[in-house]
Structure formats: C-alpha cells, structure tokens
Design a protein around this motif. Structure first.
Motif, mmCIF file in Angstrom:
data_model
loop_
_atom_site.group_PDB
_atom_site.id
_atom_site.type_symbol
_atom_site.label_atom_id
_atom_site.label_comp_id
_atom_site.label_asym_id
_atom_site.label_seq_id
_atom_site.Cartn_x
_atom_site.Cartn_y
_atom_site.Cartn_z
ATOM 1 N N THR A 1 0.833 -1.201 0.000
ATOM 2 C CA THR A 1 0.000 0.000 0.000
ATOM 3 C C THR A 1 0.869 1.252 0.000
ATOM 4 O OG1 THR A 1 -1.708 -1.150 1.269
ATOM 5 C CG2 THR A 1 -1.853 1.246 1.162
ATOM 6 N N PRO A 2 0.902 2.004 -1.113
ATOM 7 C CA PRO A 2 1.667 3.260 -1.145
ATOM 8 C C PRO A 2 0.857 4.418 -0.561
ATOM 9 C CG PRO A 2 0.768 2.811 -3.313
ATOM 10 C CD PRO A 2 0.333 1.664 -2.428
ATOM 11 N N PHE A 3 1.527 5.336 0.094
ATOM 12 C CA PHE A 3 0.900 6.542 0.634
ATOM 13 C C PHE A 3 1.593 7.745 0.006
ATOM 14 C CE2 PHE A 3 -0.148 3.281 3.604
ATOM 15 C CZ PHE A 3 -1.386 3.620 4.116
ATOM 16 N N ALA A 4 0.829 8.502 -0.760
ATOM 17 C CA ALA A 4 1.380 9.654 -1.463
ATOM 18 C C ALA A 4 1.690 10.783 -0.485
ATOM 19 C CB ALA A 4 0.380 10.134 -2.516
ATOM 20 N N PRO A 5 2.510 11.765 -0.909
ATOM 21 C CA PRO A 5 2.768 12.929 -0.043
ATOM 22 C C PRO A 5 1.457 13.601 0.351
ATOM 23 C CG PRO A 5 4.254 12.935 -1.924
ATOM 24 C CD PRO A 5 3.253 11.841 -2.176
ATOM 25 N N PHE A 6 1.405 14.103 1.583
ATOM 26 C CA PHE A 6 0.174 14.648 2.131
ATOM 27 C C PHE A 6 0.490 15.905 2.918
ATOM 28 C CE2 PHE A 6 -2.801 14.509 5.888
ATOM 29 C CZ PHE A 6 -3.928 14.938 5.204
ATOM 30 N N THR B 1 4.380 10.190 10.493
ATOM 31 C CA THR B 1 5.124 10.896 9.447
ATOM 32 C C THR B 1 4.731 12.374 9.551
ATOM 33 O OG1 THR B 1 3.384 10.340 7.841
ATOM 34 C CG2 THR B 1 5.303 8.898 7.927
ATOM 35 N N PRO B 2 5.468 13.167 10.336
ATOM 36 C CA PRO B 2 5.050 14.538 10.670
ATOM 37 C C PRO B 2 4.926 15.457 9.469
ATOM 38 C CG PRO B 2 6.841 13.780 12.097
ATOM 39 C CD PRO B 2 6.726 12.797 10.991
ATOM 40 N N HIS B 3 5.669 15.155 8.390
ATOM 41 C CA HIS B 3 5.665 16.032 7.222
ATOM 42 C C HIS B 3 4.877 15.433 6.059
ATOM 43 C CE1 HIS B 3 8.724 18.031 9.555
ATOM 44 N NE2 HIS B 3 9.463 16.941 9.540
ATOM 45 N N GLY B 4 4.111 14.391 6.338
ATOM 46 C CA GLY B 4 3.325 13.781 5.280
ATOM 47 C C GLY B 4 4.174 13.180 4.177
ATOM 48 N N THR B 5 5.332 12.664 4.544
ATOM 49 C CA THR B 5 6.273 12.125 3.560
ATOM 50 C C THR B 5 5.723 10.872 2.885
ATOM 51 O OG1 THR B 5 8.089 12.964 4.934
ATOM 52 C CG2 THR B 5 8.659 11.359 3.228
ATOM 53 N N GLN B 6 5.966 10.768 1.601
ATOM 54 C CA GLN B 6 5.575 9.578 0.844
ATOM 55 C C GLN B 6 6.213 8.328 1.457
ATOM 56 O OE1 GLN B 6 6.649 9.881 -3.270
ATOM 57 N NE2 GLN B 6 6.470 7.686 -3.642
ATOM 58 N N HIS B 7 5.451 7.233 1.523
ATOM 59 C CA HIS B 7 5.988 5.993 2.045
ATOM 60 C C HIS B 7 5.120 4.820 1.605
ATOM 61 C CE1 HIS B 7 3.025 7.405 5.001
ATOM 62 N NE2 HIS B 7 2.840 6.137 5.343
ATOM 63 N N VAL B 8 5.561 3.628 1.925
ATOM 64 C CA VAL B 8 4.854 2.407 1.540
ATOM 65 C C VAL B 8 4.784 1.485 2.746
ATOM 66 C CG1 VAL B 8 4.989 0.284 0.149
ATOM 67 C CG2 VAL B 8 5.521 2.507 -0.891
ATOM 68 N N LEU B 9 3.634 0.858 2.936
ATOM 69 C CA LEU B 9 3.502 -0.243 3.881
ATOM 70 C C LEU B 9 3.301 -1.524 3.082
ATOM 71 C CD1 LEU B 9 1.150 1.124 6.696
ATOM 72 C CD2 LEU B 9 3.635 0.912 6.753
ATOM 73 N N ARG B 10 3.935 -2.598 3.517
ATOM 74 C CA ARG B 10 3.775 -3.861 2.802
ATOM 75 C C ARG B 10 3.961 -5.023 3.766
ATOM 76 N NH1 ARG B 10 9.374 -4.280 -0.803
ATOM 77 N NH2 ARG B 10 10.768 -4.857 0.930
ATOM 78 N N ASP B 11 3.543 -6.206 3.313
ATOM 79 C CA ASP B 11 3.740 -7.398 4.131
ATOM 80 C C ASP B 11 5.224 -7.729 4.197
ATOM 81 O OD1 ASP B 11 4.245 -10.024 2.143
ATOM 82 O OD2 ASP B 11 3.325 -8.271 1.193
ATOM 83 N N GLU C 1 -3.465 6.437 -1.560
ATOM 84 C CA GLU C 1 -2.616 5.995 -2.654
ATOM 85 C C GLU C 1 -2.379 7.086 -3.682
ATOM 86 O OE1 GLU C 1 -3.738 2.261 -4.267
ATOM 87 O OE2 GLU C 1 -4.199 1.396 -2.322
ATOM 88 N N SER C 2 -3.237 8.122 -3.713
ATOM 89 C CA SER C 2 -3.068 9.163 -4.719
ATOM 90 C C SER C 2 -2.770 10.523 -4.121
ATOM 91 C CB SER C 2 -4.341 9.279 -5.572
ATOM 92 O OG SER C 2 -5.417 9.752 -4.780
ATOM 93 N N GLY C 3 -3.091 10.684 -2.846
ATOM 94 C CA GLY C 3 -2.879 11.972 -2.203
ATOM 95 C C GLY C 3 -3.914 13.008 -2.591
#
Length: 333
Positions: free
Chosen positions: A46-51, A84-94, A313-315
C-alpha cells in the motif's frame, strides 16, 4: 500564616506553567483528524502519497514493513506507532515469508491530521521524516492506553463512537509527540526536546506563550532563570535555534494569524492581544512577516470550507458527495 496563593508575578516559573506543546499543536491543526482500521492478509503493498499534514500508523495485529523514498525500511510489530510529521511519501507492505508463516494477517490503524503549513512551528519543522515508537511494556503508558482505546472503539463501535474517536485521535497526536520529545531528551539530543526540558529555556518559552503581549526583554527572561542576559541569550539560541526576541516576534505573529482566521476580533484588538500599541505597527510587522496585510490575510484564510477526504494511494483530496459518502479508504471521524 497566610494560606493565600503567592501572586503570579512572584511564583517561580517552570516549563509546565503553560503548555507550549499544546500551543504548538493548536497553531498547526486544521480540520478534523481522520482514520480507520485496515486489515491486510497475504501479499500486499500500500503506497501513501505525499500529504499536506501528518500521517500515522499503528500495528494492532501482526507485523509489516515500512519503506521510505530513500530506501530506508522499518520492521513494524504489534503495538508499534509510526508518525510521518511532514506527510512524507511511504509504503507499507507485508513482510513476506518468515520461518513460521507466509503473509500472516495484519491489522492497522491508519489515519492523518491536517496541518496548516503556511507557518509551520520550528518544533514541527525539526521533527524527522518518520517517528517510530516501538511497543515496550511500561514505556509511555498514556500512549499505549490511547492505542488500546482507539483499537477497541474501531473494533466495537457504539453510540458516541464518532465523538470518542475524534477525541482519542487528538490525544494520540499529543501522546506521540510527547513520547518522542521525552525519548529525545532522555538521550540528550539537542533541539526542541532539550529546549522544553531545560529549566531556563523552558520557563522562558512558557512565559512568552502565556503572555505574548508583554514587553519582554532578554534581561527579564534571563532573571527568571538566574542567568545573566548574555548567558541566557546564548543558551536559548543554542537550543531553540534563534534568539529569544526573534522567537517572541514569530510567535506573536503566529498567534495573530490564528486570531485573524478563527475570530472576528478587530485589527486593533488583535494588535493589543499580541503586544502592538497600534494597528499600524501591527500591520507593518504582520506584512513584513507574512508578505500580506492582516485584512487581506483574513479574507484569504477564512470562509466556508467543505470537509475533504484523503486518498492514501493518490494523495488527492475531494469534497464528499451530497449524501456525505466518498470512495476513499479513510473515514473522517
């Protein structure tokens, strides 16, 4: 012997007289937090876009891996908390195959806080891209209690759950930041954790936050800590990153910006509340700091705002449909 309380002007000041951390959070928060439980099994990614805010994840069950854009990775186990205090892009995965299991079920509490980054407080700016608080028995019990209560509310929703979740999410942010600052101070790290823990600098920060309109001098602030003007100024600047009166001006104009956005107070009233003798002096200082006049700032930053949702996933943010529904995966609680 008199039992009357000692006058405030003569009480010894400590870093707890005024809650600086709460002031910082109040100056940053925008809108309501949102979160929901995410259950994963098998192979997932699961990707998390910048926020434009701060995101968080709590592992309620199982384990997973967090990947950052610079290829850093963190293994997250049950009870671990990520911010993630600055809303940095990241990924969670198994985590994939281990000695005992393949794609074991994982349950996560994921969500975010909207923050006003137009004047980000230096405490927030100094936070790392990712804060990882590991689950440890007896460590940060308030944070662990908040995590337990959040998980229970999501697993067993009842009447009043929406209000409970909103309050618990507010508490969660406080407890995460408090835990990180405490850990940093315990290991002797420089910066804001040391500033708030330092008796002299912490007391000065509290005094400025308590009475921003007061005509503070460096000498007066130093006297409260039994330090000379020069010694106090050096200590404050080393820990906070800027001289005392520079920070005071910054904080005053940050308070002014919040008053302009959130209240109908006149410019004269706002000026007096932050220590300016006239609206003209205030307007000049405000424009120098913000690049815009107070009146135009108020027009630009107030008005009806529809709630938005965040697609992890898209922000992309969007207004909910007319019936209040949306197709995002996080719920605005």
């Amino acid at each position: 012997m008199s039992t009357c309380p000692e006058p405030a002007a003569h009480r010894p000041h400590t870093s707890t007289d005024v809650d600086v951390l709460s002031d910082v959070i109040a100056s940053l928060r925008s809108g309501r937090p949102f979160a929901n439980q995410e259950d994963r099994a098998g192979t997932w990614h699961t990707p998390f876009a910048p926020f434009a805010g701060a995101g968080f994840h709590i592992v309620l069950k199982g384990s997973c891996e967090l990947l950052m854009p610079d290829d850093r990775s963190l293994t997250l186990d049950i009870g671990d908390v990520i911010l993630t205090p600055h809303g940095t892009q990241h990924v969670l995965r198994d985590q994939g195959r281990t000695d005992t299991t393949f794609g074991a079920p994982t349950s996560l509490l994921c969500g975010a806080y909207r923050l006003d980054r137009t004047r980000s407080h230096p405490l927030l700016s100094a936070l790392p891209d990712v804060i990882h608080l590991r689950s440890q028995i007896g460590h940060h019990p308030a944070l662990r209690s908040a995590v337990f209560l959040l998980g229970d509310e999501l697993a067993n929703p009842q009447q009043g759950s929406s209000a409970a979740l909103s309050t618990l999410l507010d508490l969660l942010l406080v407890y995460i930041l408090r835990a990180w600052l405490q850990d940093e101070a315990d290991r002797g790290a420089p910066g804001w954790s040391a500033a708030l823990a330092d008796p002299a600098v912490g007391a000065a920060l509290s005094a400025m936050h308590e009475s921003p309109a007061r005509a503070w001098t460096v000498e007066e602030l130093g006297k409260r800590a039994n330090l000379s003007r020069a010694a106090f100024a050096r200590r404050f600047t080393a820990l906070v990153g800027e001289p005392p009166l520079t920070y005071l001006t910054w904080w005053r104009l940050s308070v002014a910006a919040r008053l302009l956005k959130e209240s109908g107070a006149s410019l004269e009233s706002v000026a007096q509340n932050i220590g300016y003798g006239s609206r003209y002096a205030f307007a000049h200082a405000f424009k120098r700091e913000h690049g815009i006049s107070p009146g135009r700032y108020r027009l630009t930053h107030t008005g009806s705002q529809h709630p938005t949702r965040w697609h992890p996933e898209s922000g992309v943010t969007e207004r909910p449909h007319a019936d209040g529904t949306s197709n995002d995966s996080f719920s605005n609680v």
